[in-house]
Design a protein around this motif. Structure first.
Motif, short mmCIF file in Angstrom:
data_model
loop_
_atom_site.label_atom_id
_atom_site.label_comp_id
_atom_site.label_asym_id
_atom_site.label_seq_id
_atom_site.Cartn_x
_atom_site.Cartn_y
_atom_site.Cartn_z
N ASP A 616 0.82 -1.22 0.00
CA ASP A 616 0.00 0.00 0.00
C ASP A 616 0.85 1.27 0.00
OD1 ASP A 616 -2.34 -1.39 -0.06
OD2 ASP A 616 -2.75 -1.23 2.09
N THR A 617 2.12 1.15 0.38
CA THR A 617 2.98 2.34 0.43
C THR A 617 3.68 2.61 -0.89
OG1 THR A 617 4.98 1.17 1.17
CG2 THR A 617 3.42 1.88 2.87
N PHE A 618 3.60 1.68 -1.82
CA PHE A 618 4.34 1.83 -3.08
C PHE A 618 3.83 3.03 -3.89
CE2 PHE A 618 5.61 0.93 -7.44
CZ PHE A 618 6.94 0.57 -7.26
N GLY A 619 4.77 3.84 -4.34
CA GLY A 619 4.41 5.01 -5.12
C GLY A 619 3.95 6.19 -4.29
N LYS A 620 3.87 6.00 -2.98
CA LYS A 620 3.44 7.08 -2.09
C LYS A 620 4.65 7.90 -1.63
CE LYS A 620 -0.93 5.78 -1.90
NZ LYS A 620 -1.51 5.25 -0.65
N LYS A 621 4.38 9.10 -1.22
CA LYS A 621 5.41 9.95 -0.64
C LYS A 621 5.53 9.65 0.84
CE LYS A 621 6.73 14.79 0.06
NZ LYS A 621 6.34 16.21 -0.12
N GLU A 622 6.75 9.40 1.28
CA GLU A 622 6.98 9.08 2.69
C GLU A 622 7.22 10.37 3.48
OE1 GLU A 622 9.60 5.68 4.42
OE2 GLU A 622 10.88 7.47 4.43
N ILE A 623 6.40 10.57 4.51
CA ILE A 623 6.59 11.69 5.44
C ILE A 623 6.91 11.07 6.80
CG2 ILE A 623 5.62 13.75 6.50
CD1 ILE A 623 5.84 14.02 3.51
N THR A 624 8.14 11.19 7.20
CA THR A 624 8.58 10.62 8.47
C THR A 624 8.82 11.75 9.46
OG1 THR A 624 9.70 8.85 7.26
CG2 THR A 624 10.29 9.12 9.56
N ASN A 635 8.48 -9.01 7.12
CA ASN A 635 7.22 -9.64 6.73
C ASN A 635 7.23 -9.95 5.23
OD1 ASN A 635 4.56 -10.45 6.53
ND2 ASN A 635 3.67 -8.46 6.92
N TRP A 636 6.80 -11.15 4.88
CA TRP A 636 6.57 -11.52 3.49
C TRP A 636 5.22 -12.22 3.36
CZ3 TRP A 636 8.26 -9.16 -0.41
CH2 TRP A 636 8.28 -9.72 -1.70
N ASN A 637 4.24 -11.70 4.10
CA ASN A 637 2.87 -12.21 4.08
C ASN A 637 1.95 -11.08 3.64
OD1 ASN A 637 3.89 -14.54 5.39
ND2 ASN A 637 1.90 -14.86 6.37
N TYR A 638 1.62 -11.06 2.34
CA TYR A 638 0.73 -10.03 1.83
C TYR A 638 -0.35 -10.69 0.98
CZ TYR A 638 4.38 -6.82 3.37
OH TYR A 638 5.29 -6.13 4.12
N GLU A 639 -1.15 -11.51 1.62
CA GLU A 639 -2.21 -12.22 0.91
C GLU A 639 -3.17 -11.22 0.28
OE1 GLU A 639 -5.65 -15.63 1.74
OE2 GLU A 639 -4.33 -14.93 3.36
N GLY A 640 -3.51 -11.47 -0.97
CA GLY A 640 -4.38 -10.57 -1.71
C GLY A 640 -3.63 -9.51 -2.50
N TYR A 641 -2.31 -9.45 -2.32
CA TYR A 641 -1.49 -8.47 -3.05
C TYR A 641 -0.58 -9.14 -4.07
CZ TYR A 641 -2.86 -4.80 0.27
OH TYR A 641 -3.57 -3.89 1.00
N GLU A 642 -0.86 -10.38 -4.42
CA GLU A 642 -0.03 -11.08 -5.40
C GLU A 642 0.09 -10.24 -6.68
OE1 GLU A 642 -1.43 -13.93 -2.41
OE2 GLU A 642 -2.44 -12.41 -3.65
N GLY A 643 1.33 -10.06 -7.13
CA GLY A 643 1.59 -9.28 -8.32
C GLY A 643 1.67 -7.79 -8.10
N ALA A 644 1.40 -7.33 -6.88
CA ALA A 644 1.44 -5.90 -6.58
C ALA A 644 2.89 -5.44 -6.38
CB ALA A 644 0.62 -5.59 -5.34
N PRO A 645 3.23 -4.25 -6.85
CA PRO A 645 4.59 -3.76 -6.65
C PRO A 645 4.84 -3.37 -5.20
CG PRO A 645 3.26 -2.06 -7.68
CD PRO A 645 2.40 -3.29 -7.61
N LEU A 646 6.09 -3.56 -4.79
CA LEU A 646 6.50 -3.15 -3.44
C LEU A 646 8.02 -2.97 -3.43
CD1 LEU A 646 7.82 -5.98 -2.49
CD2 LEU A 646 5.66 -6.39 -1.36
N GLU A 647 8.51 -2.46 -2.33
CA GLU A 647 9.94 -2.26 -2.16
C GLU A 647 10.50 -3.19 -1.10
OE1 GLU A 647 11.97 1.88 -3.01
OE2 GLU A 647 10.35 2.11 -1.55
N LEU A 648 11.72 -3.67 -1.34
CA LEU A 648 12.51 -4.37 -0.33
C LEU A 648 13.62 -3.44 0.12
CD1 LEU A 648 12.76 -7.81 -2.16
CD2 LEU A 648 11.43 -7.35 -0.08
N VAL A 649 13.88 -3.42 1.41
CA VAL A 649 14.91 -2.56 1.98
C VAL A 649 15.89 -3.44 2.74
CG1 VAL A 649 15.42 -0.60 3.49
CG2 VAL A 649 13.27 -0.65 2.19
N VAL A 650 17.17 -3.27 2.47
CA VAL A 650 18.21 -4.07 3.12
C VAL A 650 19.17 -3.12 3.84
CG1 VAL A 650 20.02 -5.80 2.82
CG2 VAL A 650 18.05 -5.76 1.26
N PHE A 651 19.50 -3.45 5.09
CA PHE A 651 20.53 -2.73 5.84
C PHE A 651 21.78 -3.59 5.85
CE2 PHE A 651 16.85 -1.01 8.60
CZ PHE A 651 16.54 -0.06 7.62
N SER A 652 22.89 -3.01 5.46
CA SER A 652 24.13 -3.78 5.37
C SER A 652 25.33 -2.85 5.44
CB SER A 652 24.17 -4.57 4.05
OG SER A 652 25.43 -5.21 3.88
#
Length: 823
Positions: A616-624, A635-652
């Motif tokens: 649901d946050t994809f393409g939205k402007k982040e205001i922190t 989390n990798w449980n997004y039932e009902g969002y199959e095929g929906a775009p999203l972002e993965l964030v890695v800290f390294s």
């Protein structure tokens, strides 16, 4: 003086107790101390303090206990000692008022000697008043939250907190110490007394012999206090620092030798009094060239600010809680805490001594000019010196305490209300009590603290930065820093290098910093020798200042959406029932959050941390918010969002990261080291159930990896206790993490399941809840819901040995049980 804990079986009542009739008409509730009288009360959207208190409401309450005073104590001195009572405490004995303390964080002592009846039970009643809301900018709790102790000893005795030891020098295999022991003579004649001070390595029995013994004979006039001064030399000392927290036990004794009239007249019967304190041999110094040095070695403070509350337990403080907290912070990489913004509990200081954690020890959040209508400003003029002295004397022998703070974001920082003189007077008062530690103050921008003329046109948002083109802040606060050895900069890192040019002899400290900025602020701290460290706001989540940390995601074309971090501050965007600040590395249950994972990477962890962002946050402007952190999820449980775009964030902390989804590589990307979030990598993909793996590489070789998997439906309740036994002393705790798992035992990260907890046996459920920042749950009852798959039960021992069983149930699940032993 000999100490007896008085923490068991007090009667707690609401209201103000001023007569025996209330005792007879209201049976009250039996409680064990430490106890928070606010945490179990209902929250209300109409709470006067609102978001400040997490929508809790204060009030009038009282505690009563009948205490037997033995007949053989007649002729001794007797008193009550409190490590802090929240707040406006009034102490009565047998219906007579004998003492009070307004400041809820200050330790204090009340002399009972002339008021108790020997050989009988005596009624002790403490009334507390937290009704003047808002009384603070955060949740305070209420009552005897740090317990109570009975002291008794002979007429010639050591004053409570009367032992002071400091390290003057460590050189050529020797430690050179100075010590003072305050002796009071409450008798009717002048006395001669022999004072000894022995140092024992902590953990070694006294039969092993003292490392050193000092001795002094003094005269103490009747009704007076005298200080015995001595020097001690320790050969081959064991030094204390955060990496090797070697401790000594300092045992002081005073022996009453007899009268002094026109000459010394020995007594046939001599009384003796003893007291002890933990002590560590270490030196501390600061300068702008070498920075902070502990035992001659340079140290950068990897710091976190801590409020005093303990989440599910409210403001209750016990050693077990504080030890657990300090240990978890150490595991993340912290080596320092700031006691924001008040004297901490003695239990926290002891935990820091024993585990190795530097303490930036703070006195006040407000002076004469208040921040809230019901805060300490009402009593500052009359009480500050008494309260400050009690705090410094309690903590000044403890090695973990390396720096004092006279206050935080004090409105008088620009000179209003005689602020420059007040600042100097507080610093000199501390220096008179302890000249071995640097003194600081957390100074913020002029979002407040200016008169009407200067405030016109000045940005008033809380902790907004200062304009770089102006030196108003420097000129306005320079007199305020007179007397400070270290100047604390709250959220003013951009001024470090310029201000070093203006004040080349100044030592800087990032006394409070926005948590999401550690990635690009920390390299600057390491580079600049005159900057000695950084303290994030905050290390551990707390009740109150509800929603100061949050991230929202808005349509960039929405004209009504928030535009900047100041638009998502609590007063506008944290409606009831927001409860927690939501700004920390750890949630209130002690579960480390992504913010803490990120900080550990910045500080050198070799791990990889993989997160997703909700589709649901994809393409939205982040205001922190300035105290917020990106809304990343394990989390990798997004039932009902199959095929929906999203972002993965890695800290390294590695050079590059590869991400694979169900074995298919999304490619490698270099780790970003630029603002706003260095040490991170982002990948865009579409959601498909299965497994996501992030692999970090350095020089082409794998360093570490992290995995997210799609789990099945919630199937089990699992209990994960941190230990299986506890002491039957009323003060021990067991923390039991509760997880909702699928049929394969994997945590279901989006599970919000209503739970019921039941405890049977020799103990009770002290706290039950989750890290959910928005909740109406009562942490003291048996009902709670999991948040992101987890909840926590805190079990507390009673004063009996035996067994205890915890049962956690939920509709549609098999009960989960765990048994514990109380020894």
């Amino acid at each position: 003086m000999k100490t007896t804990l008085l923490d068991d079986k007090w009667t707690f009542r609401k209201g103000y107790l001023d007569s025996l009739s209330m005792l007879y008409s209201d049976p009250g509730v039996e409680v064990n101390l430490p106890h928070d009288g606010m945490i179990g009360t209902p929250v209300s959207k109409d709470a006067p303090a609102g978001v400040d208190s997490g929508f809790f409401t204060g009030g009038l309450t009282n505690y009563t206990k009948y205490v037997f005073i033995p007949e053989e104590w007649e002729g001794d001195c007797i008193g009550l000692r409190f490590d802090g009572v929240m707040m406006n405490a009034a102490v009565d004995v047998n219906g007579s008022r004998i003492g009070q303390c307004h400041y809820g964080y200050a330790p204090f002592f009340v002399d009972l000697t002339d008021h108790v009846i020997f050989g009988e039970k005596n009624r002790i009643t403490i009334n507390v008043n937290t009704s003047m809301q808002p009384a603070s900018r955060w949740y305070t709790g209420s009552g005897l939250y740090r317990g109570a102790t009975l002291l008794h000893g002979p007429r010639v005795h050591i004053v409570p907190d009367g032992i002071y030891i400091c390290t003057k020098e460590v050189s050529e295999g020797y430690a050179f110490l100075e010590a003072t022991v305050e002796i009071e003579n409450a008798g009717l004649s002048n006395r001669m007394a022999e004072v000894t001070l022995s140092l024992f390595p902590e953990g070694a029995g006294e039969e092993a012999g003292a490392a050193v013994i000092g001795k002094r004979v003094i005269g103490v006039g009747r009704g007076r206090t005298q200080t015995a001064r001595m020097t001690l030399t320790v050969k081959d000392p064991l030094l204390w620092d955060a990496d090797q927290p070697n401790l000594y036990r300092a045992v002081a004794a005073v022996r009453d030798l007899g009268d002094y009239r026109t000459h010394y007249i020995p007594d046939e019967k001599n009384t003796t009094d003893e007291a002890e304190v933990l002590f560590g041999i270490r030196t501390v110094s600061v300068d702008p060239v070498r920075g902070l040095r502990i035992n001659g070695k340079s140290v950068k403070l990897k710091g976190g600010c801590l409020h005093h509350d303990n989440g599910l337990l409210g403001s209750v403080t016990l050693y077990e809680i504080e030890e657990r907290k300090v240990q978890k912070l150490r595991e993340t990489g912290f080596n320092a805490i700031r006691t924001a913004h008040n004297p901490p509990s003695a239990a926290l200081i002891e935990a820091c001594d024993r585990l190795g954690m530097y303490v930036f020890d703070e006195a006040f959040d407000a002076w004469f000019t208040g921040k809230r209508g019901g805060d300490y400003n009402q009593f500052f003029e009359a009480d500050w010196k008494k309260d400050l002295t009690a705090f410094i004397k309690r903590d000044r022998s403890h090695p973990s305490v390396i720096m004092w703070s006279t206050g935080n974001e004090i409105p008088e920082r620009g000179g209003l209300a005689n602020g420059y003189a007040r600042a100097a007077e507080l610093a000199e008062t501390i220096r008179d009590l302890d000249g071995t530690r640097p003194i600081s103050n957390g100074i913020c921008s002029f979002w407040s603290g200016l008169d009407d003329t200067l405030a016109v046109g000045h940005f008033q948002a809380q902790n907004a930065g200062e304009e770089f083109g102006s030196t108003l802040w420097e000129t306005g606060t320079e007199p305020f820093t007179n007397g400070l050895d270290v100047v604390g900069y709250n959220y003013l890192e951009d001024l470090y290098e310029r201000d070093h040019e203006l004040f080349p002899e100044r030592v800087f400290l990032g006394s409070e910093n926005f948590p999401k900025e550690i990635g690009f602020r920390w390299p600057m701290v390491e580079k600049l020798p005159y900057v000695i460290g950084d303290f994030t706001w905050t290390a551990w989540d707390y009740i109150g200042e509800a929603g100061i940390g949050k991230a929202v995601y808005v349509d960039p074309d929405d004209p009504n959406a928030p535009k900047n971090p100041w638009d998502v501050m609590p007063q506008q965007t944290s409606p009831y029932p927001w409860r927690l600040a939501n700004d920390a590395d750890f949630d209130i249950t002690g579960r480390r959050l992504p913010q803490g994972d990120y900080r550990s990477i910045v500080w050198g962890s070799e791990k990889t941390f993989l997160y997703s962002m909700h589709p649901d946050t994809f393409g939205k402007k982040e205001i922190t918010s300035m105290w917020g952190f990106p809304y990343v999820l394990s989390n990798w449980n997004y039932e009902g969002y199959e095929g929906a775009p999203l972002e993965l964030v890695v800290f390294s902390g590695a050079e590059e990261v590869e991400v694979l989804i169900n074995g298919r590589s999304l490619g490698k990307k270099p780790v970003c080291m630029d603002r706003p979030l260095p040490y991170s990598v982002r990948f865009e993909t579409v959601y498909e159930p299965g497994e996501v793996v992030a692999v970090s590489y350095r020089n082409g070789k794998e360093v570490s990896r992290d995995t997210l998997v799609t789990v099945s439906a919630p199937a089990k309740i699992q209990l994960f206790p941190e230990k299986k036994t506890m002491r039957g002393d009323g003060h021990d705790l067991i923390f039991v993490r509760i997880g909702i798992t699928d049929e394969n035992g994997r945590i279901v990260p989006d599970a919000g399941i209503g739970l019921t907890a039941r405890v049977s046996g020799k103990g009770y459920l002290a706290g039950f809840g989750s890290g959910n920042p928005v909740t109406e749950e009562d942490y003291t009852d048996e009902y709670a819901s999991t948040y992101r798959g987890y909840a926590m039960a805190v079990l507390r021992s009673d004063y009996e040995k035996g067994s205890l069983e915890l049962t956690v149930s939920a509709e549609g699940f098999e009960d989960a049980r765990e048994a514990f032993e109380i020894v």
